[in-house]
Design an enzyme around this catalytic site. Structure first.
Site, PDB file in Angstrom:
ATOM      1  N   HIS A 130      23.827  66.703   2.617  1.00  0.00           N
ATOM      2  CA  HIS A 130      23.691  66.747   4.084  1.00  0.00           C
ATOM      3  C   HIS A 130      24.188  68.117   4.555  1.00  0.00           C
ATOM      4  O   HIS A 130      25.078  68.709   3.931  1.00  0.00           O
ATOM      5  CB  HIS A 130      24.573  65.635   4.657  1.00  0.00           C
ATOM      6  CG  HIS A 130      24.438  65.378   6.115  1.00  0.00           C
ATOM      7  ND1 HIS A 130      25.045  66.159   7.061  1.00  0.00           N
ATOM      8  CD2 HIS A 130      23.783  64.405   6.800  1.00  0.00           C
ATOM      9  CE1 HIS A 130      24.775  65.673   8.267  1.00  0.00           C
ATOM     10  NE2 HIS A 130      24.013  64.610   8.134  1.00  0.00           N
ATOM     11  N   ASP A 207      31.584  63.373  -0.275  1.00  0.00           N
ATOM     12  CA  ASP A 207      31.094  62.964   1.036  1.00  0.00           C
ATOM     13  C   ASP A 207      30.728  61.481   0.919  1.00  0.00           C
ATOM     14  O   ASP A 207      29.720  61.124   0.298  1.00  0.00           O
ATOM     15  CB  ASP A 207      29.869  63.822   1.384  1.00  0.00           C
ATOM     16  CG  ASP A 207      29.189  63.377   2.670  1.00  0.00           C
ATOM     17  OD1 ASP A 207      29.514  62.286   3.175  1.00  0.00           O
ATOM     18  OD2 ASP A 207      28.315  64.125   3.154  1.00  0.00           O
ATOM     19  N   GLN A 210      27.864  57.851   3.427  1.00  0.00           N
ATOM     20  CA  GLN A 210      26.875  56.790   3.169  1.00  0.00           C
ATOM     21  C   GLN A 210      27.335  55.812   2.100  1.00  0.00           C
ATOM     22  O   GLN A 210      26.556  54.932   1.706  1.00  0.00           O
ATOM     23  CB  GLN A 210      25.535  57.420   2.739  1.00  0.00           C
ATOM     24  CG  GLN A 210      24.890  58.299   3.778  1.00  0.00           C
ATOM     25  CD  GLN A 210      24.445  57.534   5.031  1.00  0.00           C
ATOM     26  OE1 GLN A 210      24.407  56.307   5.066  1.00  0.00           O
ATOM     27  NE2 GLN A 210      24.131  58.278   6.077  1.00  0.00           N
ATOM     28  N   LYS A 233      29.549  54.715  11.007  1.00  0.00           N
ATOM     29  CA  LYS A 233      28.526  54.221  10.078  1.00  0.00           C
ATOM     30  C   LYS A 233      28.974  52.944   9.385  1.00  0.00           C
ATOM     31  O   LYS A 233      28.260  52.404   8.545  1.00  0.00           O
ATOM     32  CB  LYS A 233      28.221  55.295   9.025  1.00  0.00           C
ATOM     33  CG  LYS A 233      27.546  56.544   9.591  1.00  0.00           C
ATOM     34  CD  LYS A 233      27.160  57.479   8.482  1.00  0.00           C
ATOM     35  CE  LYS A 233      26.917  58.894   8.934  1.00  0.00           C
ATOM     36  NZ  LYS A 233      25.591  59.107   9.500  1.00  0.00           N
ATOM     37  N   CYS A 372      18.994  65.937   8.471  1.00  0.00           N
ATOM     38  CA  CYS A 372      20.033  66.930   8.139  1.00  0.00           C
ATOM     39  C   CYS A 372      20.073  67.237   6.642  1.00  0.00           C
ATOM     40  O   CYS A 372      21.134  67.509   6.076  1.00  0.00           O
ATOM     41  CB  CYS A 372      21.421  66.491   8.620  1.00  0.00           C
ATOM     42  SG  CYS A 372      21.535  66.316  10.381  1.00  0.00           S
TER      43      CYS A 372
HETATM   44  N1  PMP Z   1      27.158  63.290   5.210  1.00  0.00           N
HETATM   45  C1  PMP Z   1      26.188  62.366   5.100  1.00  0.00           C
HETATM   46  C2  PMP Z   1      25.674  62.008   3.750  1.00  0.00           C
HETATM   47  C3  PMP Z   1      25.686  61.754   6.252  1.00  0.00           C
HETATM   48  O1  PMP Z   1      24.718  60.852   6.149  1.00  0.00           O
HETATM   49  C4  PMP Z   1      26.227  62.122   7.520  1.00  0.00           C
HETATM   50  C5  PMP Z   1      25.691  61.500   8.786  1.00  0.00           C
HETATM   51  N2  PMP Z   1      24.312  61.499   8.883  1.00  0.00           N
HETATM   52  C6  PMP Z   1      27.231  63.076   7.558  1.00  0.00           C
HETATM   53  C7  PMP Z   1      27.674  63.638   6.394  1.00  0.00           C
HETATM   54  C8  PMP Z   1      27.842  63.507   8.853  1.00  0.00           C
HETATM   55  O2  PMP Z   1      28.553  62.448   9.424  1.00  0.00           O
HETATM   56  P1  PMP Z   1      29.144  62.601  10.903  1.00  0.00           P
HETATM   57  O3  PMP Z   1      27.989  62.993  11.763  1.00  0.00           O
HETATM   58  O4  PMP Z   1      29.661  61.235  11.209  1.00  0.00           O
HETATM   59  O5  PMP Z   1      30.207  63.628  10.858  1.00  0.00           O
END
Ligand code: PMP
Length: 423
Positions: A130, A207, A210, A233, A372
């Site tokens: 991401h 990270d 997910q 999430k 993203c």
């Molecule tokens: N890493 C991953 C794998 C994600 O899916 C996301 C959210 N789409 C993020 C980071 C960023 O999370 P946040 O917007 O809650 O900071």
């Protein structure tokens, strides 16, 4: 599709806990919410926990010697202990409250990164990350002269560990990797990556945006150095996330933000930092959100993350099987055995945004775009995909509704061979 009675599925009655799911959209279409990877919904228990703080207990934490401040502080710190138990950390002060996964990763890249990375050092990433787990490292590389390297992916969207030795060397100082890809659904082998990173003297940041909502995590068993995830999430409120770090690493790191609460002592021209975890929690923290996150952890733990994962696995298998039958579809990422509960795909026609709009008309909420993960989409030669993501409240009937809707869209746009394809 046959209506399978699957013992790994959670009871449909738990949907009663989620008030938002009980609505119709676009007229009389029951809402089918398949966008939990972007942000999940929350049960009444979490909504009540947040309301309770605002209705009865709210005051700033760690500051007042009055009853409301004591209650708020107790709730805030109790949530930290819940996080500690949820991820199996050794100490609760290894769990820092942040604004979310993005904030947590930036904190490590800034604080640990600036203190430990120098020109020529290597930062090991991979193309499925991401943007939140790419850009902070690019910025660190820009500041320090470090070099970005990538673990290549296999054709089916997994990390190609057969090539790991080429990119993970004594020069590697940090491996930053997602536990579960938010686009491919791939579940990465974190314990093995941690072992390999440590063998060359690197640290590993995971990270878990997910994974924490969907899979049981044990940071000690995985032996990860840093872990980042978001409340919104995992049935919790937005505006709060967690940075886990091993005590030895966090203790040696400088604070990445200055202000109230993070100090031991302040003079006219200098300060000493507080100890953990306050050192990394400058300013007024997300107080009610912490109580909500604690309630979300209680909710998920009571059901059991293993059951949540099994439920989602049954749904993703069903979706994969159903979608695979559609002519002209390409499903991104590996077979269900290697993936968590989401599936992204492209059709020959139409564009992902049009697909999302067409299924929205049927009440089905999916995501469209690059999620993203632009470098990943670039490497697959596409600009966008459509993503359906499942959570504990989704049902096989909702998966079937998705498959049926995508089948209809694919049929609508099927090339005739004579006419020009619709643009
Ligand atoms: N890493 C991953 C794998 C994600 O899916 C996301 C959210 N789409 C993020 C980071 C960023 O999370 P946040 O917007 O809650 O900071």
């Amino acid at each position: 599709m046959p209506s399978v009675v699957n013992s790994s599925l959670l009871p449909e009655s738990l949907r009663d806990d989620f008030p938002i799911l009980h609505q119709t959209v676009h007229g009389e279409r029951p809402l089918v919410f398949l966008d939990s990877a972007a942000s999940s919904q929350r049960p009444q228990q979490v909504i009540d926990a947040v309301s309770r703080v605002y209705e009865h207990d709210y005051a700033n934490v760690h500051r007042g010697i009055h009853v409301l401040s004591e209650r708020s502080t107790d709730a805030y710190e109790a949530a930290r202990t819940k996080v500690q138990k949820f991820i199996g950390a050794k100490y609760d002060h290894e769990c820092i409250f942040t604004g979310g996964t993005t904030a947590s990763i930036n904190a490590v890249a800034r604080s640990w990164g600036d203190a430990n990375i120098k020109a020529g050092d290597e930062i090991l990433l991979n193309p499925m990350e991401h943007h939140s787990n790419l850009v902070p490292w690019f910025q660190l590389a820009e500041r320090t002269g470090a070099v970005i390297k990538h673990i290549p992916l296999t054709d089916d969207g997994r990390l190609d560990l057969s090539q790991l030795d080429d990119v993970l060397t004594e020069k590697t100082k940090v491996v930053a990797v997602t536990h579960v890809s938010n686009t491919l659904g791939t579940v990465n082998p974190i314990a093995e990556l941690a072992r390999r990173a440590h063998a060359v003297g690197a640290v590993i940041l995971v990270d878990a945006a997910q994974s924490a909502p969907h899979l049981a995590i044990d940071v000690l068993a995985l032996d990860v150095d840093f872990l980042a995830f978001s409340g919104h999430k995992m049935c919790g409120p937005s505006g709060i996330g967690v940075l886990y770090g091993k005590e030895s690493l966090l203790s040696a790191m400088p604070p990445f933000m200055g202000g109230g609460s993070m100090i031991g002592n302040v003079a006219l021209d200098s300060f000493t930092p507080a100890g953990l975890p306050s050192k990394f929690e400058a300013g007024t923290p997300p107080i009610a959100q912490a109580a909500g996150l604690g309630a979300a952890i209680d909710y998920l733990s009571e059901i059991g993350l293993d059951k949540v994962a099994a439920h989602e696995h049954a749904l993703v298998e069903r979706a994969y099987a159903g979608l695979s039958e559609i002519e002209g579809i390409k499903i991104l990422g590996p077979s269900p055995e290697h993936r968590a509960g989401l599936v992204s795909f492209v059709l020959h026609q139409p564009h992902a945004h049009d697909i999302a709009q067409l299924v929205d008309q049927r009440g089905i909420a999916v995501r469209a775009g690059h999620h993203c993960t632009q470098p990943l989409h670039d490497s697959l030669g596409i600009t966008a995909s459509t993503r359906a993501s499942f959570y504990l409240y989704n049902t096989p009937a909702e998966v079937d509704a998705l498959v049926e809707a995508i089948q209809e869209v694919a049929t609508m746009f099927k090339p005739t061979g004579r006419k020009r394809r619709p643009q």
